[in-house]
Write an enzyme that holds these catalytic residues in place. Structure first.
Site, PDB file in Angstrom:
ATOM      1  N   SER A  70      -1.518 -92.747  -1.329  1.00 23.16           N
ATOM      2  CA  SER A  70      -1.360 -92.458   0.102  1.00 23.16           C
ATOM      3  C   SER A  70      -1.248 -90.962   0.340  1.00 23.16           C
ATOM      4  O   SER A  70      -0.689 -90.234  -0.493  1.00 23.16           O
ATOM      5  CB  SER A  70      -0.107 -93.153   0.645  1.00 23.16           C
ATOM      6  N   TYR A 103       8.697 -95.865   0.531  1.00 17.83           N
ATOM      7  CA  TYR A 103       7.254 -96.107   0.369  1.00 17.83           C
ATOM      8  C   TYR A 103       6.572 -94.889  -0.235  1.00 17.83           C
ATOM      9  O   TYR A 103       5.781 -95.004  -1.179  1.00 17.83           O
ATOM     10  CB  TYR A 103       6.641 -96.448   1.721  1.00 17.83           C
TER      11      TYR A 103
END
Length: 254
Positions: A146, A159
């Protein structure tokens, strides 16, 4: 397109979102694609739709983030692949499956922290570990990370930490598996228009998300899938150990 003809790929989380886009793209390139999903019906639908479009695919159902997940996934993969002529071995592994975990540090409890790490970091580690005897020399591993790993993102700290761990795994595996001719790279998407981001249906929220990119739009799954297809091909034979940003130039000026 036939850059991947004769090769077998496994895409975790391939039944929906970015993973589905990747599975469809690899199939169009000629690969036989194992479409993994937690929901057998969703994985099966995606595999059947790929076949209706002229590709080759089969479903693999397994829940990640639980004890024995990697072993269960590979057992399902082996069973599915056995139905194809010469069915054994793997050329391309795409670790895409993952879950979100919003929240600043004071908002994330231990259960949520453990869950997101189990799915996003531990699962790909052991999927690779138990898959190495199936992965052929000269193969490809692509980890879907990400863009939050290159900026401060307090709103989803746990996350972001899992994806940072995935980037480190990418770098380490690239050196470990280099002698076998296996490349290992990570792709770092930004905000992508999938069902995991239902808030994009709000016009003002979508406009704000679009403004992060220099192209003033949010990504579609195909934008990420095309990058993965490149890394999975022979064209990327000299690229390994890289965290390749695929966020549309998000936050370049920050």
């Amino acid at each position: 397109m036939s850059r991947l003809t004769g090769r077998t790929a496994l895409v975790t989380g391939g039944s929906r979102g970015i993973g589905r886009g990747i599975a469809e793209r690899l199939a169009r390139e000629g690969a036989l694609v194992a479409v993994h999903g937690r929901d057998p019906e969703a994985a099966g639908r995606t595999a059947k739709e790929i076949e209706r479009d002229g590709g080759r695919a089969f479903a693999v159902a397994a829940e990640l983030g639980v004890p024995g997940d990697a072993e269960a996934l590979w057992a399902a993969f082996d069973a599915g692949l056995a139905g194809y002529e010469g069915g054994h071995g793997l050329d391309i592994l795409v670790n895409n499956a993952g879950i979100g975990q919003p929240g600043r540090i004071h908002e994330v409890d231990e259960a949520a922290y453990d869950r997101v790490f189990a799915v996003n970091a531990r699962a790909p580690f052991f999927v690779v570990r138990h898959g190495l005897d199936r992965l052929r020399d000269g193969g490809r591993i692509v980890n879907v990370s990400s863009g939050v790993t290159r900026v401060a993102f307090p709103e989803a700290v746990a996350y972001a930490m899992t994806k940072g761990a995935l980037n480190t795994l990418t770098l380490t595996l690239a050196q470990e598996l280099g002698p076998r001719g296996i490349t290992v790279n990570a792709v770092l998407p930004g905000i992508v228009a999938t069902d995991i981001n239902p808030w994009l249906a709000d016009p003002s929220a979508r406009a704000r998300a679009s403004s992060y990119s220099v192209f003033d739009r949010v990504a579609e799954p195909a934008d990420v899938a095309d990058v993965v297809a490149f890394l999975a091909s022979d064209d990327a034979r000299w690229v390994t150990g890289q965290n390749l940003d695929a966020s549309g130039g998000s936050n370049l000026g920050v």
